[in-house]
Design an enzyme around this catalytic site. Structure first.
Site, PDB file in Angstrom:
ATOM      1  CB  CYS A 254      33.820  -3.730  25.370  1.00  0.00           C
ATOM      2  SG  CYS A 254      34.848  -4.318  26.749  1.00  0.00           S
TER       3      CYS A 254
ATOM      4  CG  HIS B  60      29.217   0.817  26.228  1.00  0.00           C
ATOM      5  ND1 HIS B  60      29.360  -0.663  25.899  1.00  0.00           N
ATOM      6  CD2 HIS B  60      30.524   0.844  26.965  1.00  0.00           C
ATOM      7  CE1 HIS B  60      30.477  -1.133  26.278  1.00  0.00           C
ATOM      8  NE2 HIS B  60      31.364  -0.394  26.783  1.00  0.00           N
TER       9      HIS B  60
ATOM     10  CD  GLU C  54      26.812   5.053  26.673  1.00  0.00           C
ATOM     11  OE1 GLU C  54      27.167   4.529  27.423  1.00  0.00           O
ATOM     12  OE2 GLU C  54      26.157   4.473  25.753  1.00  0.00           O
TER      13      GLU C  54
ATOM     14  CE  LYS D 107      28.095  -3.404  29.124  1.00  0.00           C
ATOM     15  NZ  LYS D 107      27.417  -2.476  27.904  1.00  0.00           N
TER      16      LYS D 107
ATOM     17  CG  HIS E 123      31.189  -4.686  30.029  1.00  0.00           C
ATOM     18  ND1 HIS E 123      30.819  -5.073  28.808  1.00  0.00           N
ATOM     19  CD2 HIS E 123      32.065  -3.682  29.986  1.00  0.00           C
ATOM     20  CE1 HIS E 123      31.395  -4.387  27.894  1.00  0.00           C
ATOM     21  NE2 HIS E 123      32.311  -3.587  28.319  1.00  0.00           N
TER      22      HIS E 123
END
Lengths: 399, 85, 354
Positions: free
Chosen positions: A161, A294, A305, A324, A329
């Protein structure tokens, strides 16, 4: 990095919230998510999961590209070609061979969508054999290169990813080292049964639209799409008087080296990637005006994160959001799709909303932007992390 | 119950590829995760599928697995109470 | 100022066994359609708790990586860069098969997790606790050379002192059976070598090749990697200009090349490209290696290892000569490697003895 970094002169995108850059921008401004039930292929999971699916069949995508059948473009290649074509138009590139031009693409699923459909017939019938060489990840890049007529340095990154962020980074380094004048960089991934079932087996798919950074987040939604940037050297920009959309000023790649899939509790890899990107951009953390996180909305990613952001930014974490919930995603494409959103944020002076956020996590004192914000931005940091501990961060700066 | 526990041990060894381990090496009360047998979160997901496929028990929350998969003893107890096949 | 880049350590698991000084003198020419690598024992190298999930590609990769680092006396490299054409196919095949067989039910995640192309590089990082730069390239026959290009840039620009560079591809039954059905791999009943090949397709194999690359020359150094160039597509008629421009970029003349290592694999169409290069380099001794390594996307890494061997020991193992008669040479300084596959993914690599 010397000077202002590497110039971004073109962008192209196709996602579940739009077929063009403009459509993506309008949907973000309207705060409308692009999640739905899977319609393009039959799956047992149809009623259980939400996805960011692009509602065009492969035939429709193929027609829009003007391809003649039969061909062996997989969905990944078709989406990639759509976004690359736009990026070149946006950069006003008529001839990809007039300069030393490269293509660094990225994908995780490659041609699996056709292998899962026709693979069981390969040993008994030759009807679908043209898709056998479409299976490897690198084939989608070859197809895109063939479509735009590029001959030169063409290769593919695959780091799960974080793939597209690494393709963008490699492109920037190729320009900095003087090996290329121009490079098309980004990523593409089509949805497949293989990937939706894989993430389902990992039990990290949410049965509702995802809620990044929320206390009650239940997991991620998968998506599909492609996005590419055209990067050009400062010399070419000067010589040809090109319009610059933004500069790529920083990049960092690190490995969490913690677990095959899970991120470490203190977000070590993410922290190191952000730290490196800031060092390359020669910026201090407080120069960052917005972080496109992310933010997959899995319990593990968002906590890790979040901790990494608190470590790098200390008490003053800048405004941040995960986009997202708009697109799902998009795996290997995510880093490029979010790079486009980061560039739009700089150009338009906006911070996209982190949709569906309701309750702050009890472990962290962090609240994402829940409404679209309008403010002038100078530097935006974009994070992309993947299985295998692959963590990458990019910094885009206002042109 | 003893038969079920033996069957479980064989299945655990098979689905988790525990090379060099025989059913006799696993004690009924032995801790499966962390210390003991040293299983991890990926193994837990494999065991969830084992429960579904072999015994018709669906576990939608991986966290719940933690109590059930403490040992062969606890797994066998849960299975005999909840199995649908 | 660009720094020089050296091959300081090599590790490999190949159809000819693991990397060792006798690898070429012991070598057997491959005459089977599919040849798995001769596997070493992994006991003691990888702990039982970790190895139980690993496919061959992962095990071979970890073995080769550790061997390369050990030779160069590097504990933790600054970066790990790998190339693979098909990635972890064994796990990919496994997940796909269970998807088909169980119609999307009872799927377990392990093979899915390990089907991602970056699995080997990630596992090595995990094993070594290497938190540095980590990237995997997947682009057919230039997967490994893409990783080599990245490695050169990292070291030349001083972004690290030691980079672990590798290429891995594994035999996976289902994927290879498809390649066989498509005519890319010879039929199982055929027993031809690269030289005796007349039937369609080529002999495939598998392998992991790792190089500990450094910005400094050390006692174990094999030689220097000077430059690499990649090109997605070429006609046989364009090979000449591709080569000439690469040679000129590196301030060389065709006569400066002592040897050229070619990717001959027994396919007639592929031969056209290699014979075109030979015509351009009449003074260079032609060598080949795919009769020993077999064909797979990252097999050109075996070619680089062969070049390193020639540079370090200043002798050419007889098994590598393409022609029966060669001019005797006493020094092997400049070597060029050329590989492509079916007219796509061309790479030139220039190495020099140090």
């Amino acid at each position: 990095m010397t000077g202002r970094g590497v110039a971004v002169t073109g962008i192209g995108i196709i996602s579940s919230i739009g077929n063009t850059v403009e459509e993506n921008l309008q949907t973000i401004l309207a705060g409308k998510h692009g999640l739905s039930r899977i319609a393009n292929f039959p799956t047992r999971l149809q009623e259980y999961i939400w996805v960011g699916e692009i509602k065009h069949s492969n035939e429709a995508l193929s027609d829009s590209l003007g391809l003649t059948s039969p061909h062996a473009f997989t969905r990944t290649a078709l989406l990639g070609a759509c976004a690359v074509r736009q990026a070149l138009e946006s950069a006003n590139v008529q001839d990809v061979c007039d300069l030393r031009t490269g293509l660094i693409s990225s994908t995780s699923v490659g041609g699996m969508d056709y292998t899962e459909r026709y693979g069981m017939t390969y040993l008994t019938s030759s009807e679908w054999h043209r898709y056998i060489p479409s299976h490897p990840a690198g084939d989608s890049t070859h197809k895109i290169a063939q479509y735009i007529g590029i001959k030169g340095l063409v290769t593919t990154v695959s780091t799960a990813c974080s793939s597209a962020a690494n393709a963008i980074m490699m492109g920037a380094r190729l320009i900095r080292s003087g090996r290329l004048d121009r490079v098309i960089v980004g990523g593409t991934d089509g949805l497949s049964k293989f990937t939706v079932n894989g993430f389902h087996a990992l039990m990290i798919l949410a049965d509702a639209p995802c809620q990044p950074f929320d206390m009650h987040r239940k997991g991620l939604n998968l998506g599909e799409g492609a996005a590419y940037l055209v990067l050009e050297s400062e010399e070419i920009v000067q010589r040809e008087g090109k319009g610059v959309l933004a500069y790529l000023t920083g990049y960092g790649n690190a490995n969490d080296a913690f677990h095959q899939t899970a991120s470490s509790e203190n977000g070590e890899g993410a922290f190191l990637a952000m730290e490196k990107a800031l060092a390359v951009a020669q910026l201090t953390p407080h120069a960052i005006d917005y972080v496109n996180a992310h933010g997959t909305a899995t319990p593990n990613n968002d906590l890790s994160e979040g901790r990494a952001m608190q470590r790098i930014f200390k008490n003053t974490v800048p405004p941040f959001s995960s986009t997202k919930p708009f697109t799902g995603h998009t795996l290997a494409a995510a880093g490029a799709i979010e790079a486009v959103y980061s560039i739009l944020a700089l150009q338009q002076g906006i911070i996209p909303a982190n949709l569906h956020f309701d309750t702050p996590m009890e472990e962290l004192d962090l609240i994402p932007e829940t409404e679209t914000q309008h403010q002038s931005l100078s530097h935006v940091l974009s994070n992309s992390f993947g299985f295998g501990g692959n963590c990458s961060s990019l910094i885009f700066s206002k042109a | 119950m003893t038969a079920l526990k033996e069957e479980l041990k064989r299945q655990i060894i098979e689905v988790l590829n525990l090379e060099d381990i025989t059913p006799a090496d696993i004690q009924d009360e032995e801790v499966l995760f962390g210390e003991g047998l040293g299983l991890d979160s990926i193994d837990a997901l494999e065991l969830i599928v084992l429960m579904d496929k072999t015994y018709g028990i669906k576990l939608s929350d991986p966290k719940k697995g933690r109590d059930i998969f403490q040992s062969v003893e606890t797994m066998a107890a849960y299975i005999s109470e909840n199995r649908t096949k | 100022m660009k720094r020089s880049v050296f091959i300081n350590g090599i590790g490999a698991v190949t159809a000819q066994g693991v990397w060792r000084p006798e690898i070429f003198s012991d070598a057997q020419v491959i005459a089977d359609a599919i040849t798995p690598a001769d596997q070493p024992s992994y006991k003691g190298l990888i702990s039982p708790g970790v190895i139980r999930r690993m496919s061959r590609g992962m095990k071979m990769g970890i073995y080769a990586a550790k061997q390369a680092l050990e030779e160069a006396s590097v504990t933790i490299p600054d970066a790990i860069v790998t190339g693979t054409g098909l990635g972890c196919s064994e796990d990919s095949d496994k997940f796909l098969r269970s998807l088909w067989e169980n119609e999307e039910q009872f799927l377990t995640p392990t093979s899915f997790i390990q089907s991602t192309h970056n699995t080997v590089a990630a596992q090595i990082a995990l094993q070594l606790q290497c938190k540095g730069y980590n990237v995997t390239y997947v682009n057919g026959a230039i997967s490994f050379e893409s990783a080599l290009l990245d490695t050169l840039m990292l070291l030349q620009m001083g972004e690290g002192d030691n980079v672990l560079l590798g290429g891995v591809d594994e035999v996976a039954e289902q994927t290879y059976s498809y390649l066989q059905a498509g005519g890319y791999i010879k039929a199982g009943s055929i027993h031809e070598t690269v030289k005796t090949s007349v039937s369609p397709g080529v002999n495939y194999a598998e392998g992991a090749h790792f190089f500990s690359m450094g910005g400094h020359k050390i006692a174990s150094s094999y030689g220097e990697v000077v430059d690499v160039v990649l090109q997605n597509d070429l006609e046989p008629s364009e090979v000449s200009s591709f080569l000439q421009s690469f040679i000129a970029t590196n301030d060389l003349r065709p006569d400066d090349m002592d040897a050229v290592i070619l990717g001959y694999n027994g396919d007639e169409q592929d031969d056209l490209f290699y014979s075109a290069i030979q015509l351009e380099l009449p003074a260079a001794t032609s060598l080949y290696y795919k009769h020993l390594s077999g064909q797979f996307d990252s097999c050109s890494a075996f070619g680089l290892a062969a070049a390193a061997f020639v540079m370090k020991y200043q002798t050419v193992p007889p098994v590598l000569y393409w022609n029966e008669k060669n001019y005797p040479k006493t020094t092997w300084r400049n070597i060029l490697l050329y590989n492509q596959y079916q007219g796509k993914d061309h790479a030139l690599v220039f190495v020099r003895a140090c």
